[in-house]
Each structure stands twice: as structure tokens, then as C-alpha cells.
Design an enzyme around this catalytic site. Structure first.
Site, PDB file in Angstrom:
ATOM      1  CD  GLU A  86       6.383  76.907  -5.547  1.00 46.87           C
ATOM      2  OE1 GLU A  86       5.207  76.584  -5.247  1.00 46.87           O
ATOM      3  OE2 GLU A  86       6.921  76.570  -6.612  1.00 46.87           O
ATOM      4  CE  LYS A 141       7.710  73.042  -7.902  1.00 44.28           C
ATOM      5  NZ  LYS A 141       6.735  74.136  -8.075  1.00 44.28           N
ATOM      6  CB  CYS A 194       4.659  73.633  -5.002  1.00 47.86           C
ATOM      7  SG  CYS A 194       2.930  74.072  -5.297  1.00 47.86           S
ATOM      8  CB  VAL A 203      -2.894  76.828  -8.992  1.00 47.97           C
ATOM      9  CG1 VAL A 203      -2.178  78.121  -8.657  1.00 47.97           C
ATOM     10  CG2 VAL A 203      -1.995  75.942  -9.849  1.00 47.97           C
TER      11      VAL A 203
HETATM   12  C1  ACM Z   1       3.271  74.533  -8.045  1.00 49.45           C
HETATM   13  O1  ACM Z   1       4.103  73.614  -8.115  1.00 49.45           O
HETATM   14  N1  ACM Z   1       3.639  75.748  -7.670  1.00 49.45           N
HETATM   15  C2  ACM Z   1       1.857  74.297  -8.333  1.00 49.45           C
END
Ligand code: ACM
Length: 269
Positions: A40, A111, A145, A172
């Protein structure tokens, strides 16, 4: 069909797209594969502090520097790539990933489920969960992510025929790599999570990313998991058509046995 898939893990430098693009190119140039997934926001880094930084890093999906590099690689090396980048369209910013194919086509996923301060910079993705054909007609569904914590994302892509879920990430929290085993298993799809490594500091803020990029089989087996800090590309061979078989036992089919009429909530729109 024997299909070579890969995952690239590296440590992008925040707000240094020239360096990040050069590093991705150097890592990819010697590698042969059919499909390679990258992290990402691979070109820009992650931990923005203000909208000006986001603006300065955001690119047009079809003509920006990320598209230019990956179009060149895709055509020359006859490989499909999925890579995350900061997108701008009509003054709106999206945390997006692009699938770039050897025929020069580019497909975009924005996203859907933004994480933490991303909500300050980016608009929630409006592209929905579409399935695209990568090299060789292999069907891929793109997630980014934090989409992992919403099982509907992977399920929607799998119901639409995805054989491989590509999952560009800057993780993370500690749970995703294990959770993706279930996403692959319950949907009987391959998944490729490309996560970044390293720590970013910007002003008072600091984040450490968890690495451990991985390629999972349709049964949730870990074909490869990288460690927390290594940089590099890992390639393995899969049979994408295995994802078309949703059999669990001779009496059970993961999709055929679904009872969607019983899953509907009264308040679902
Ligand atoms: C994330 O969605 N970059 C943790």
C-alpha cells in the site's frame, strides 16, 4: 495453468517517491513472474502530517509516475503488477491500488475501509469490489490493508470469481497475517499480502510496520511468510484454477452451502 506469483516487501521512505520508485524498479528488474503484488502507498510512504503532504504525493492513476514505471515494467517483462499509491481525481484523494497488465491496461481499486488518520486525508473508496483479469486471464480481486477486518470484502471478491486476492498493505496492528488465513480458507482463494517494513516518524507521530508479507493457498496454508524486516521479492508457482473448486467435503461446498436469506439483517439496506 502454472502461474508464477510474487510478493515484494520493502521499506519505502516517507515523501521520497523518486527513491521509492527506483528501489521498486531495482528489486523487480531481475525477477520473472506472472503477477507480483507490492505494498500500500508504496510510492509515497504512509504517515502523512497534513493535507499538503498528501497533495504533493498524489498522482493521476493512468499518467502519474507510478503508472509510468509499472506500465514500462509490465510491457517489457510481460508481468502483471498490483501496487498501492496515493491517487488524486477531481481534487479528491484516494488510497488506491492499481493493477497494471502487460497489454497496457490499468485497473484501479480505491480503499473502502480507511484506517485511523487516513480518514483525515483520503475519501473512502467508491470503486467497490470488482474482479479484474490479470495476465493469462487469471481473476484477481484487489483489497487494501484494513479491508482485511471486514470479511465482506474478501467474500464479495470471491463470490465475484476472484481466484487470487491481492492485498497491498501497510500493517501496524498484530492480527492481520493470521486473519488472512481464514479469509483465504473460508473463500477458498489464494491471497497475497504485501506488507511494508520499517518505522516512519513525522513530527510527533511514529508508526512501525509489521512486514511478514505472505502468500496463502486456497486452504489457508502458508506457502511463504517473510520476516518482519527483510526486503526482497519472493516468487512461487500456483494453480489459480484450484480457487474455482469450493468443495470442503463430499457433502459440503463453501459457496453452494451458503444460506444468504438467513444472513440478512432487518436493518440491512
Ligand atoms: C492500514 O490500513 N494501513 C493499517
Amino acid at each position: 495453468m502454472n502461474y508464477q506469483v510474487g510478493v515484494l516487501q520493502f521499506e519505502p521512505e516517507l515523501l521520497n517517491p523518486a527513491k521509492n520508485l527506483k528501489k521498486m524498479k531495482e528489486l523487480l528488474e531481475p525477477v520473472k513472474a506472472d503477477l507480483i503484488v507490492l505494498p500500500e502507498l508504496a510510492t509515497s510512504g504512509y504517515l502523512f502530517n497534513n493535507l499538503d503532504e498528501v497533495k504533493s504525493m498524489s498522482e493521476d492513476a493512468k499518467t502519474g509516475k507510478t503508472a509510468q514505471l509499472f506500465l514500462d515494467l509490465a510491457i517489457r517483462k510481460n508481468t502483471s503488477y498490483v501496487v498501492g499509491f496515493a491517487e488524486v481525481e477531481n481534487g479528491e484523494f484516494y488510497n488506491s491500488s492499481m493493477l497494471v497488465n502487460p497489454d497496457g491496461n490499468i485497473y484501479i481499486y480505491r480503499k473502502t475501509h480507511l484506517f485511523y488518520e487516513e480518514k483525515k486525508w483520503f475519501k473512502s473508496g467508491n470503486s467497490g469490489f470488482k474482479v479484474f483479469e490479470a495476465k493469462g486471464g487469471v481473476k484477481v480481486g484487489l483489497m487494501i490493508c484494513f479491508d482485511w477486518i471486514f470479511p465482506e470484502a474478501a467474500r464479495t471478491l470471491a463470490l465475484r470469481g476472484a481466484q487470487i486476492i491481492t492485498h497491498s498493505a501497510n500493517l501496524v496492528l498484530p492480527w492481520c497475517q493470521q486473519a488472512m488465513i481464514t479469509r483465504s480458507l473460508e473463500n477458498r482463494v489464494f491471497s497475497i499480502t504485501s506488507n511494508r517494513t520499517g518505522t516512519e516518524v513525522n513530527g510527533d507521530k511514529k508508526l512501525t510496520f509489521t512486514g511478514m508479507s505472505q502468500i496463502l493457498s486456497t486452504k489457508g496454508d502458508i506457502i511463504k511468510r517473510m520476516n518482519k524486516i527483510e526486503e526482497g521479492v519472493f516468487i512461487t508457482e500456483i494453480l489459480p484454477e484450484q480457487a474455482d473448486d469450493k468443495t470442503v467435503t463430499e457433502f459440503n461446498d463453501a459457496f453452494g452451502d451458503r444460506r444468504p436469506q438467513l444472513y440478512k439483517l432487518r436493518n440491512d439496506k
